[in-house]
Enzyme design. Structure first.
Site, PDB file in Angstrom:
ATOM      1  N   HIS A  37       0.830  -1.214   0.000  1.00  0.00           N
ATOM      2  CA  HIS A  37       0.000   0.000   0.000  1.00  0.00           C
ATOM      3  C   HIS A  37       0.864   1.264   0.000  1.00  0.00           C
ATOM      4  CE1 HIS A  37      -4.008  -1.783   0.180  1.00  0.00           C
ATOM      5  NE2 HIS A  37      -3.454  -2.739   0.894  1.00  0.00           N
ATOM      6  N   THR A  38       2.023   1.145  -0.590  1.00  0.00           N
ATOM      7  CA  THR A  38       2.899   2.310  -0.724  1.00  0.00           C
ATOM      8  C   THR A  38       2.925   2.820  -2.165  1.00  0.00           C
ATOM      9  OG1 THR A  38       4.662   0.691  -0.935  1.00  0.00           O
ATOM     10  CG2 THR A  38       4.495   1.818   1.176  1.00  0.00           C
ATOM     11  N   ASP A 173       1.710  -3.779  -9.730  1.00  0.00           N
ATOM     12  CA  ASP A 173       1.422  -5.082 -10.324  1.00  0.00           C
ATOM     13  C   ASP A 173       1.752  -5.126 -11.819  1.00  0.00           C
ATOM     14  OD1 ASP A 173       0.468  -5.398  -7.792  1.00  0.00           O
ATOM     15  OD2 ASP A 173      -1.651  -5.419  -8.343  1.00  0.00           O
ATOM     16  N   TYR A 222      -9.988  -0.636  -0.227  1.00  0.00           N
ATOM     17  CA  TYR A 222      -8.855  -0.094  -0.994  1.00  0.00           C
ATOM     18  C   TYR A 222      -9.126   1.370  -1.337  1.00  0.00           C
ATOM     19  CZ  TYR A 222      -4.918  -0.231  -4.254  1.00  0.00           C
ATOM     20  OH  TYR A 222      -3.702  -0.008  -4.880  1.00  0.00           O
TER      21      TYR A 222
HETATM   22  C1  GLA Z   1      -3.109  -4.200  -5.046  1.00  0.00           C
HETATM   23  C2  GLA Z   1      -2.896  -3.052  -6.034  1.00  0.00           C
HETATM   24  C3  GLA Z   1      -1.438  -2.565  -6.008  1.00  0.00           C
HETATM   25  C4  GLA Z   1      -0.987  -2.272  -4.580  1.00  0.00           C
HETATM   26  C5  GLA Z   1      -1.334  -3.432  -3.642  1.00  0.00           C
HETATM   27  C6  GLA Z   1      -1.036  -3.114  -2.214  1.00  0.00           C
HETATM   28  O1  GLA Z   1      -2.379  -5.315  -5.465  1.00  0.00           O
HETATM   29  O2  GLA Z   1      -3.212  -3.471  -7.350  1.00  0.00           O
HETATM   30  O3  GLA Z   1      -1.300  -1.427  -6.840  1.00  0.00           O
HETATM   31  O4  GLA Z   1      -1.537  -1.075  -4.122  1.00  0.00           O
HETATM   32  O5  GLA Z   1      -2.695  -3.812  -3.748  1.00  0.00           O
HETATM   33  O6  GLA Z   1       0.311  -2.918  -1.997  1.00  0.00           O
END
Ligand code: GLA
Length: 388
Positions: A37-38, A173, A222
């Site tokens: 979550h960074t 991702d 989220y």
């Molecule tokens: C999901 C989102 C990423 C990231 C993670 C948490 O996978 O797609 O962009 O924010 O959560 O780190």
């Protein structure tokens, strides 16, 4: 062609008939070692691309349609290629594909009428980024031989998810699916979008354990977290106008807002600032071969996600607590967005089999579910598998 390529070609043929020219593109899922979550706070993350991947098999459709068939789900979607910009989300897996096609058109690339079969070995809902694997493999397939800078490809796929799927995700991702490296983790600076390849110590292995659950809360939480981080930034900006995101805030600086900022944004910001610092410390410990320190940072990351960021769940906490008490385990944490999915565990090489048996047994007893457990083999980023 290896076995799986033959399987892909056969599957394509069963669905769409024998194509004259068929190409296969692969894009991996990921496990994030630390830095959770960074990314949407423009900080640091450190994922590895996995050997689990989505494959996109493509051939011209020969008519005006753009079709996609999911071999895993046995479901199909189709659009009139020329009308793709008008297509509406259906709130299912097909939106990842349609979103990528739209973004390609918006970026000035013609999308040719095509039949695409996708098949993924990334378990859905496992927090291993099955959606980015679909996006990147399909983007590669639709691009074919037309070049696109890797960073532009990652950004385009992220836009597909932001704009069509409606998830305000960060870049991690899609980035790691494009830039993955064999035998190494990739530390990404989510502001400059530069990366650093980090070799991992050979004395330990990273093992993913799947809770086999995905709580519905995930998507809305989220969005809330993104908003709560923005609220924290707004408070800080009143005093420090140069601050653009939590990336610009150290734990020390944040501590001065204790009692000034509302407790919830304070908690969220405390996680993010601490987590950015943990990524740096983790890279340093990895370079120094300090496995104990790496493990402690993983657990500290989990506790912060559990208590301050509040994105963990009972199943994830149980797995981390269980792993932490086992011999040969340096540390463990949840990985990905949270509310289910996987933990990542740093285990001494040689202790992995015992670890698997103990975790599986404990989880089964507690939740009546058998967790999928698999080694995280750092793999290469997206590319073409074979051409015929
Ligand atoms: C999901 C989102 C990423 C990231 C993670 C948490 O996978 O797609 O962009 O924010 O959560 O780190």
């Amino acid at each position: 062609m290896d076995g799986s390529s033959r399987f892909l070609a056969q599957s394509f043929q069963e669905r769409f008939g024998a194509p004259s020219a068929l190409r296969v593109f692969r894009a991996p899922g990921r496990v994030n070692l630390i830095g959770e979550h960074t990314d949407y706070n423009l900080g640091f993350v450190m994922p590895v691309a996995l050997d689990l991947a989505c494959f996109a098999v493509i051939a011209p459709s020969g008519d005006d349609r753009f079709r996609v068939f999911s071999r895993n789900l046995e479901q199909a979607r189709e659009w009139v290629t020329a009308d793709i910009l008008k297509a509406q989300p259906a709130h299912d897996w097909g939106d990842y594909v349609m979103g990528v096609a739209k973004e390609l058109v918006l970026a000035g690339y013609e999308v040719a009428p095509s039949n695409i079969l996708i098949y993924s070995t990334v378990p859905v809902g496992s927090g291993l980024s099955s959606s980015a694997a679909i996006e990147v493999s399909v983007a590669k397939a639709l691009l074919g031989d037309r070049p696109m800078l890797p960073l532009d490809l990652a950004k385009l796929c992220r836009r597909a998810e932001n704009n069509t799927v409606g998830m305000p995700c960060g870049i991690m991702d899609q980035y790691i699916s494009v830039f993955g490296r064999e035998r190494a983790a990739v530390k990404i600076d989510c502001r400059s979008l530069e990366n650093e390849i980090v070799a991992l110590p050979s004395a330990a292995e990273f093992v993913a354990v799947n809770t086999m659950v995905k709580h519905e809360l995930g998507a809305s939480a989220y969005r809330h977290r993104v908003a709560e981080c923005a609220a924290a930034v707004a408070v800080i900006q009143a005093k420090h106008p140069q601050v653009e995101s939590l990336r610009d805030v150290s734990s020390e600086m944040l501590a001065r807002f204790e009692g000034v900022m509302e407790p919830v944004p304070m908690q969220r910001a405390r996680h993010v600032t601490g987590e950015d610092e943990r990524v740096e410390a983790f890279v340093a410990a990895s370079r120094a071969g300090d496995l104990e320190k790496m493990g402690k940072l993983l657990v500290a990351s989990h506790r912060s996600l559990q208590k301050d960021y509040e994105v963990s769940c009972e199943e994830l906490d149980f797995l981390v607590d269980t792993a932490s008490g086992l011999p040969g385990v340096y540390g463990a944490r949840m990985t990905g967005g949270g509310f289910g999915g996987c933990t990542v565990n740093m285990v001494r090489s040689g202790a992995v089999l015992r670890f698997q048996a103990a975790v599986s047994d404990a989880y089964q007893k507690r939740f009546g579910l058998t967790p999928d457990i698999f080694p995280c083999r750092p793999s290469a980023g997206a590319g073409e598998v074979s051409a015929s």
